[in-house]
Motif scaffolding. Structure first.
Motif, PDB file in Angstrom:
ATOM      1  N   LEU A 126       0.816  -1.217   0.000  1.00 38.91           N
ATOM      2  CA  LEU A 126       0.000   0.000   0.000  1.00 38.91           C
ATOM      3  C   LEU A 126       0.852   1.270   0.000  1.00 38.91           C
ATOM      4  N   TYR A 128       3.063   4.417  -1.071  1.00 40.84           N
ATOM      5  CA  TYR A 128       3.161   5.281  -2.251  1.00 40.84           C
ATOM      6  C   TYR A 128       4.554   5.045  -2.839  1.00 40.84           C
ATOM      7  N   THR A 255     -12.436   6.038  15.621  1.00 37.45           N
ATOM      8  CA  THR A 255     -13.296   6.184  14.430  1.00 37.45           C
ATOM      9  C   THR A 255     -12.660   5.479  13.234  1.00 37.45           C
ATOM     10  N   GLN A 256     -11.358   5.345  13.252  1.00 32.66           N
ATOM     11  CA  GLN A 256     -10.669   4.656  12.152  1.00 32.66           C
ATOM     12  C   GLN A 256     -10.473   3.177  12.451  1.00 32.66           C
ATOM     13  N   PRO A 287      -7.184  12.935   3.167  1.00 28.64           N
ATOM     14  CA  PRO A 287      -6.757  12.001   4.216  1.00 28.64           C
ATOM     15  C   PRO A 287      -6.633  10.597   3.635  1.00 28.64           C
ATOM     16  N   VAL A 288      -5.463  10.003   3.745  1.00 29.04           N
ATOM     17  CA  VAL A 288      -5.277   8.674   3.141  1.00 29.04           C
ATOM     18  C   VAL A 288      -4.837   7.637   4.167  1.00 29.04           C
ATOM     19  N   GLN A 289      -5.393   6.433   4.016  1.00 30.80           N
ATOM     20  CA  GLN A 289      -4.959   5.253   4.771  1.00 30.80           C
ATOM     21  C   GLN A 289      -5.005   5.449   6.287  1.00 30.80           C
ATOM     22  N   SER A 291      -6.894   4.302   8.563  1.00 33.58           N
ATOM     23  CA  SER A 291      -7.265   3.207   9.464  1.00 33.58           C
ATOM     24  C   SER A 291      -6.116   2.244   9.747  1.00 33.58           C
ATOM     25  N   TRP A 292      -4.948   2.507   9.156  1.00 30.06           N
ATOM     26  CA  TRP A 292      -3.782   1.685   9.470  1.00 30.06           C
ATOM     27  C   TRP A 292      -3.039   2.293  10.651  1.00 30.06           C
TER      28      TRP A 292
ATOM     29  N   GLN B 256      -5.970   5.880  -1.951  1.00 31.76           N
ATOM     30  CA  GLN B 256      -6.196   5.083  -0.743  1.00 31.76           C
ATOM     31  C   GLN B 256      -5.506   3.721  -0.824  1.00 31.76           C
ATOM     32  N   ASP B 257      -5.440   3.153  -1.997  1.00 29.31           N
ATOM     33  CA  ASP B 257      -4.746   1.879  -2.199  1.00 29.31           C
ATOM     34  C   ASP B 257      -4.039   1.945  -3.551  1.00 29.31           C
ATOM     35  N   PRO B 287     -14.143  11.049   7.168  1.00 29.63           N
ATOM     36  CA  PRO B 287     -13.921   9.902   6.278  1.00 29.63           C
ATOM     37  C   PRO B 287     -13.242   8.776   7.041  1.00 29.63           C
ATOM     38  N   VAL B 288     -13.876   7.604   7.074  1.00 29.78           N
ATOM     39  CA  VAL B 288     -13.286   6.504   7.855  1.00 29.78           C
ATOM     40  C   VAL B 288     -13.022   5.278   6.990  1.00 29.78           C
ATOM     41  N   GLN B 289     -11.889   4.647   7.280  1.00 30.25           N
ATOM     42  CA  GLN B 289     -11.536   3.336   6.713  1.00 30.25           C
ATOM     43  C   GLN B 289     -11.547   3.309   5.190  1.00 30.25           C
ATOM     44  N   LEU B 290     -11.161   4.435   4.569  1.00 29.49           N
ATOM     45  CA  LEU B 290     -11.255   4.542   3.110  1.00 29.49           C
ATOM     46  C   LEU B 290     -10.310   3.606   2.366  1.00 29.49           C
ATOM     47  N   SER B 291      -9.253   3.149   3.025  1.00 31.50           N
ATOM     48  CA  SER B 291      -8.275   2.353   2.273  1.00 31.50           C
ATOM     49  C   SER B 291      -8.658   0.882   2.165  1.00 31.50           C
ATOM     50  N   TRP B 292      -9.803   0.492   2.762  1.00 29.35           N
ATOM     51  CA  TRP B 292     -10.261  -0.882   2.606  1.00 29.35           C
ATOM     52  C   TRP B 292     -11.183  -0.974   1.395  1.00 29.35           C
TER      53      TRP B 292
END
Lengths: 507, 507
Positions: A126, A128, A255-256, A287-289, A291-292, B256-257, B287-292
Motif C-alpha cells: 500500500l 506510495y 473512528t478509524q 486524508p489517506v490510509q 485506518s492503518w 487510498q490503495d 472519512p473513515v476506513q477509506l483504504s479498505w
C-alpha cells in the motif's frame, strides 16, 4: 465466538494494560467543538509575520525549519507542548540508512531496492511508490546530515530491526531520539530559528486557494484552554505542518479502528492528537490510509507509555534472544518479523508474551537495565528454570525450546521461524537470564494527509498542491503503507522535513 | 523481489484484465477542479424547494425516499446517471437476512449474534459494533419489507455465500438487484416521489452549521459537463446522501490503495466515483476506513465489469464445485471463505484460478448459462480431462483433486479447507462440466463517511451530527470493517436507507 477480536482486545487491554490515555483526545474535542463554530476569514491585522511557520518541533518540523532558515527565510517553529520534540524525543533513536560507511565497515551488503522491498513487504504494497523510494534513496544523506552537519553522536555498530532484510539501523549513542532532537534545537538556535512553545493551532487561514497563516492559542496548556485568547500569525512563504500522528487521540483513532479503545495504552506522548490533521482535511487536504494504526509489539504492560522495554526488546531480547508464549513455552513468531506480524501474533495468543535473553545478548541494552530491573519491567534470573517458574511457563518446554534455538543459532539457520542470524548472534546460555512481558500499544499512525514528493499538500478535488501548505513526518500518509518498519520513521521525517523546508521558501 | 505486490498487481492486471475504467474518474477530476475554485454561499434565490432531497437512486436512496414520503414529506431523488439504480441494478440480487420464514422452512438455525460474528470475522474486527448489529437485527425486517410491502419476488430457496456460517442469502427470482430496484421505483411513483435523472451534485450548501440544499448541474452527461449551468435546490428538512461507493474512481481509489491502478477492472458502473464523498468531507464529515477496498474473487477476466460470472460463481461453482490453481490442479482456499481471503489467495498464485462445477451443481445458475457460454466466459466439457486440457491443468492432479473433494462431500467434511457442506452439496461427477477463469476486480469500498445509528453524518471535530445531513449505503463507512460479506450490501443499504428516510423528516 461473538465479536472475537473485539472482545479479545477489550478483555486483554483491560487486563494487561495500564491506565488509558484517552483524556487528551477528550479534552481537545471539547476545544474543537467551540472552534468548529467559527469560520475564520483573513484578519485585517496580523499579530506576527514570518516567511515560514513550522508546526511541530519533532524530527520533521526541525529539519524543515533548519532548511528554510538556511535558505534565508525568517522562520518560527510553533510547538503545542511545554517541551519541544514530541514523540521524537521519546523514540529509541534508531535510524535506518542504506549504504552508509558504517554498513560498509561492517561488510553489510544493502541497496535502496532492498530497503524499498522491505518497506513494501511490511506495507502490504500500500506504500506510495515514489515516496517510499525517496526515503530509502535519501536515507544515507539524512544520516550523514545528522552526524556530520548537526553533530549527532551515533554508535559505530548496527542493529538489525524486525522486517529489515539486513542490519541497517544506526542508533544514537544515548539510544534515544533526543540525541537527534537536541542537536537540531541547537542548530535552530545558532541559525536564528525562533521556537515558541505552548502554542496551539486553532485554524489554518486560507485566502482564495492559498494558506496565508494561522490563528493560534498562545500560552496553551492541554486541558486548560482559553479559546478566546487567539493570535494571528502570517506566513508569507507558507506553513509546514509537522505536527505528528494521532495514536494518543483515543476518540479519533477509534473512528478509524474501533478496536483501539481507551483500554489500549499508547507509546505516544499525550500531545499526539488529531487536531492538525483535521485542519488539513478542512482546508482541502486528502486524508489517506487513516485506518492503518500500528501497534508496537515490543511494549511492556508493566510500564506506562513508550517506556524503556522497547530498547531492551529492539536491541537485546528480539535480536539476541527469543519470545515465547508462556502457556506453551514455545516461540510463535520470527522475533525479527515486522511490527504488524509480531503484534498480531501476540494478540492472537490472548495474553502477554515473554521475551528472554541472556547476559551476552543483554549487552546492547546495558545502559537501561538498571532502570528496567528497578521498575520491575525486566526481571533477572540465575537459571532459565527460575525464569520459567516466575512467568509460569512449562519448564521442560522452555528448556527444550532454548536448546532448539541454540542449535539453530549454531547452524546459522532458524528452522522454526526463519529469523535471520546475521548479527553474529550468540546462543542462549550465559547466566543470568532476563525476562520481560510484551503486550502491544498503539504506536504509529501510518495514514495521514496526502503529499507529493515535494512535500506539498495535495487538494482532494483538484489533485493540485494547495499553495503555501506543506507537510512532513507522521502527519502525512502513504510512505509506509499498511505498516511502518522500525527505525524508518527518522529517515521519513528528516527526508521529507528537509524537502518541505527547501520547497516552502521557493513559494 | 522488489515491489513484489506492486509488480504482481501491475503484471497480472495488465495481462488478464480488460480495459480500464479510469476515464470516469479522470473526467470528473476535471470538473472538480473548476468547481473547487468556487465557494458557494447560500443563494438568494432557490430554483426548487423540497422537504427532502435524496442523492442516488440505488437501494439506499430509494429506501430513504419511500420512508420520507410515507412520513408525509415532499421528496425528490436526484440521480447522476441517465438510468436509475446505479450498482444496485447490476448486483446479483442476493440479500442476507437472519431469522426469515424461508430459513425456518429450510430448517436453518441462525441468529443475529451469528451473523454479527460472521461480519466481524470478515471485517477483521474493524466493524462499528452498533452499526453491524443493527444491520443484522433489522435484516429480516428489511427482507419482509421488500417482499411483502414492495412486492419483490424472491426464490423460496436459500444460498450459502462465502464467509457466512449458514445459508442466509435470499435471492430475487431474476437473480439481480433490479428485482428490488424496479419495485422500489414503482413504489416511489405510486407515492409521488419525484425522480430526476442526469443531475450532478456540485456542492452541498451550508448555512451556519446546517445543510440547507444543493447546487447541482442538470442535464449532466458524464465527461460532457457544462459546469456553468447550475441550479439551486433547497432541502427544508435535509439531504440524504446515498450516492454509492468509489470503486470505479481510479484516480481517487489509488490515493487510498495505490495497487488498484487503472489496470485493475471494476465490477462497478462508471458512475461509482468519489465526488459526493468529497463533498461530505468538505462540509465536515469524517472519512473513515477509506483504504479498505474490496476485490470480488468471483469476477472473470473474460468479460467486462460485473458481468455474469459472479452469478455462476456465487450460486454454482463456489458452493457446488471447486476452484483450483491451473498450475497445480489443486484447490488452494475454502471456496466459501470471505471475499478478501479468496481474492488474496487468487492474487497470491499470480494467475487466474479455474472454477469448476458439474451439470447438477450448475443448475442454480441455469438461466445465465446460455449467455455465459455464448460469450466464452464459461466453457462446457464432456469430461474433466477435456477441461484440464483446455485450461492447461495437470490432468492427473485435477482428477485426484476431484476424487478427494467427492470423498469429502460424501463424508460431509472438507478435510482440506473446511468448506461447509450444509446445502446438500453433490459430488462432482455428472457430465457435462463447466469451467470459468477467476481474477479479482475492484468491487466495494468499505470505507466512507462516518454516520451514527440514526444515519446522521457526524462532524469530524465536534462529534455531533451535522444538522440536515444524512447518509446511507456504500458512501458510509464502518458497518463492514475491513471486508464486507457477500449479500450484506442489500440489508445495509435498506436498513440504513430506511432509517435515514425516517430520521430526516423529524428534523
Amino acid at each position: 465466538m461473538i465479536y472475537y477480536l473485539e472482545q479479545l482486545f477489550r478483555r486483554h487491554f483491560l487486563k494487561f494494560s495500564g491506565a488509558a490515555t484517552a483524556t487528551s483526545g477528550l479534552l481537545l474535542a471539547g476545544l474543537s467543538t467551540e472552534a468548529a463554530a467559527q469560520n475564520v476569514s483573513v484578519p485585517k491585522h496580523w499579530d506576527e509575520t514570518f516567511d515560514v511557520v513550522v508546526i511541530g518541533s519533532g524530527f520533521a518540523g526541525l529539519s524543515a525549519a533548519i532548511e528554510a532558515r538556511k535558505a534565508g527565510a525568517n522562520v518560527i517553529v510553533l510547538e503545542k507542548m511545554p517541551v519541544p520534540g514530541g514523540n521524537s524525543t521519546i523514540n529509541g533513536g534508531g535510524m535506518a540508512a542504506v549504504g552508509s560507511d558504517v554498513q560498509k565497515a561492517h561488510g553489510v551488503k544493502d541497496s535502496v531496492d532492498l530497503m524499498v522491498a522491505d518497506m513494501y513487504k511490511a506495507g502490504l504494497g500500500l506504500n506510495y511508490p515514489q515516496q517510499a523510494r525517496m526515503v530509502a534513496e535519501k536515507s544515507n544523506e539524512a544520516f550523514e546530515w545528522c552526524r556530520d552537519y548537526l553533530g549527532v553522536k551515533f554508535k559505530d555498530t548496527l542493529a538489525h530491526f524486525g522486517g529489515h532484510a539486513v542490519p541497517r539501523t544506526h542508533t544514537t549513542t544515548i539510544q534515544s531520539g533526543s540525541g537527534i532532537v537536541q542537536p537540531m534545537l541547537q542548530k535552530c538556535d545558532e541559525l536564528g530559528v525562533q521556537l515558541q512553545k505552548k502554542v496551539y493551532v486553532k485554524r489554518l487561514i486560507v485566502d482564495g486557494e492559498r494558506v496565508v497563516g494561522l490563528e493560534v492559542l498562545p500560552n496553551y496548556r492541554q486541558g486548560k484552554e482559553d479559546a478566546s485568547n487567539t493570535k494571528f500569525i502570517k506566513a508569507n512563504k507558507g506553513v509546514v505542518m509537522a505536527a505528528g500522528g494521532f495514536a494518543a487521540d483515543v476518540l479519533y483513532r477509534t473512528t478509524q479502528d474501533p478496536r483501539l479503545t481507551a483500554e489500549l495504552d499508547t507509546t505516544n506522548h499525550k500531545g499526539a492528537t488529531a487536531e492538525c490533521l483535521k485542519e488539513l482535511i478542512r482546508v482541502g487536504g486528502n486524508p489517506v490510509q487513516l485506518s492503518w494504526i500500528q501497534l508496537g509489539p515490543w511494549a511492556s504492560p508493566d510500564e506506562k507509555g513508550f517506556g524503556l522495554a522497547p530498547i531492551f526488546a529492539g536491541y537485546a531480547a528480539y535480536p539476541n534472544g527469543i519470545m515465547v508464549d508462556p502457556q506453551t513455552g514455545k516461540r510463535f513468531v520470527n522475533e525479527l518479523a515486522d511490527r504488524k506480524i509480531r503484534a498480531d501474533a501476540i494478540i492472537k495468543t490472548g495474553h502477554p508474551a515473554i521475551g528472554i535473553c541472556d547476559e551476552v545478548g543483554m549487552q546492547p541494552a546495558k545502559h537501561v537495565m538498571d532502570k528496567l530491573l528497578e521498575r520491575g519491567v525486566v526481571h533477572k534470573f540465575d537459571t532459565l528454570n527460575e525464569l520459567a517458574a516466575f512467568y509460569k511457563i512449562p519448564e521442560a518446554e522452555l528448556l527444550a525450546q532454548a536448546e532448539r534455538y541454540n542449535r539453530f543459532v549454531a547452524q546459522g539457520k532458524d528452522s522454526e521461524f526463519s529469523k535471520p542470524f546475521d548479527m553474529g548472534q550468540k546462543t542462549l546460555g550465559q547466566a543470568p537470564f532476563y525476562g520481560v512481558r510484551f503486550w502491544p500499544k498503539a504506536h504509529h499512525t501510518m495514514g495521514g494527509i496526502e503529499i507529493d514528493t515535494q512535500a506539498r499538500v495535495v487538494n482532494i478535488e483538484t489533485r493540485k498542491p494547495i499553495p503555501g501548505l506543506y507537510a512532513a513526518g507522521e502527519i502525512t500518509g502513504g510512505t509506509h503503507g499498511a505498516c511502518r518498519l522500525g527505525t524508518v520513521a527518522i529517515p521519513d521525517c528528516i527526508v521529507f522535513g528537509r524537502i518541505a523546508g527547501q520547497q516552502v521558501v521557493k513559494a
